[in-house]
Design an enzyme around this catalytic site. Structure first.
Site, PDB file in Angstrom:
ATOM      1  CG  ASP A  11      -4.940 -34.161 -29.967  1.00 16.12           C
ATOM      2  OD1 ASP A  11      -4.319 -35.114 -29.504  1.00 16.12           O
ATOM      3  OD2 ASP A  11      -4.543 -32.976 -29.852  1.00 16.12           O
ATOM      4  CG  HIS A  13      -2.667 -29.734 -29.527  1.00 18.32           C
ATOM      5  ND1 HIS A  13      -2.614 -30.737 -28.577  1.00 18.32           N
ATOM      6  CD2 HIS A  13      -2.158 -28.622 -28.945  1.00 18.32           C
ATOM      7  CE1 HIS A  13      -2.070 -30.249 -27.469  1.00 18.32           C
ATOM      8  NE2 HIS A  13      -1.807 -28.965 -27.661  1.00 18.32           N
ATOM      9  CG  HIS A  18       0.621 -32.089 -34.487  1.00 19.75           C
ATOM     10  ND1 HIS A  18      -0.416 -31.224 -34.747  1.00 19.75           N
ATOM     11  CD2 HIS A  18       0.594 -32.313 -33.140  1.00 19.75           C
ATOM     12  CE1 HIS A  18      -1.040 -30.936 -33.608  1.00 19.75           C
ATOM     13  NE2 HIS A  18      -0.447 -31.587 -32.637  1.00 19.75           N
ATOM     14  CG  ASP A  46      -4.438 -33.345 -26.254  1.00 15.42           C
ATOM     15  OD1 ASP A  46      -5.536 -33.616 -26.787  1.00 15.42           O
ATOM     16  OD2 ASP A  46      -3.395 -33.188 -26.902  1.00 15.42           O
TER      17      ASP A  46
END
Length: 304
Positions: free
Chosen positions: A164, A166, A127, A248
């Protein structure tokens, strides 16, 4: 033997008692692997010390100087926050540089041995944009490693796969204008950080975003791997594959709503090995400790 890059120093990035991206994540993974049936097939090694590494120079090539200085300053004064989700503790700057060093070591190791390795490092990175950290991330490990890899002998093209849950907005932002790097992300959408639309394809059609609905299972993942992910990666013919390995998307993970299980990462890893054995796995998210450690075990098992 399967190579792991790990340091106890990665536990010194302190995020606070209730923060999901905790040192306990790595401690649990380490304990799981040390007691696994795979333990005799694992080769653990320390990352190159920052003062002996080119880590800072590569961070400096990717991130703006004022942002790097901001992280350093917050750490020097004992800690603080970049945003509500992203704490910086007294050791975080040094630990984040060591994490970058570990990712660079991973690139070197894979290119030398032509076999996969796993970087068990934190803080995560996908991120982190060129000018700020966010979403638990400080420096953009995968993007830094990809740019570093392109300077190594025999490497002209690097692929990054981000599984991931996200979207790796920072990775995409940093590599989108580099035709020698491709980026593919499968992520729950709409969800944090709100980026990763299917129509976002990079400056050179070098980005493939695959938005997923909450509740998606290995059935959907396999379909996308067969029809989109593997063709995208294979057509590019990368000299190295970097996987932003977040876990996740597990059914038990409390920060998202996708329904993979640890054994599903064995399946996804097998698909990736069809593209190349030169794979650098680097830890991103994954917050249910048991699911996280079991998923990493399954990833490694698929490589042996």
């Amino acid at each position: 033997m399967f190579n792991l890059i790990f340091s106890e120093q990665f536990l010194e990035h302190k995020t606070g008692r209730y923060h999901p991206e905790s040192p306990q994540r790595l401690a649990t993974i380490q304990e799981k692997l040390l007691n696994s049936s795979l333990k005799d097939k694992l080769q653990w090694q320390e990352p190159t010390a920052v003062n002996e590494s080119s880590a800072f120079s590569w961070v400096e090539k990717i991130h703006h100087g004022n942002y790097i200085e901001r992280v350093k300053t917050i750490a020097k004064r004992g800690g603080g926050k970049l945003d509500e989700d992203t704490p910086v503790s007294a050791r975080s700057y040094d630990v984040a540089l060591l994490a970058v060093s570990a990712w660079l070591d991973g690139v070197n190791l894979v290119l030398r041995e032509n076999q996969p390795c796993f970087i068990l490092a934190r803080p995560p990175g996908h991120h982190a944009t060129s000018n700020t950290g966010m979403g638990f991330c400080l420096f953009s490990n995968a993007a830094i490693a990809a740019n570093y890899a392109l300077t190594q002998k025999g490497v002209k093209k690097v692929a990054i796969l981000d599984w991931d849950v996200h979207h790796g907005n920072g990775t995409e932002e940093i590599i989108a204008d580099n035709p020698n790097i491709i980026y593919c992300s499968l992520h729950q959408y709409p969800y944090y950080p709100g980026t990763g639309k299917e129509t976002d394809k990079g400056y050179y059609n070098n980005v493939l975003n695959i938005p997923l609905l909450a509740g998606s299972t290995i059935k959907e993942y396999e379909l996308y791997f067969q029809e989109k992910v593997i063709p995208f990666l294979s057509k590019f013919e990368p000299d190295l594959l970097i996987i932003s390995a977040g876990y996740d998307a597990n059914h038990d993970d409390f920060l998202a709503g996708v329904s993979l299980f640890p054994q599903d990462y064995y399946t996804l890893t097998k698909y990736c090995l069809k593209v190349t054995k030169k794979i650098v796995f680097g830890l991103e998210g994954g917050y249910h400790l048991q699911a996280l450690s079991e998923s990493i075990e399954q990833t490694i098992l698929a490589c042996l």
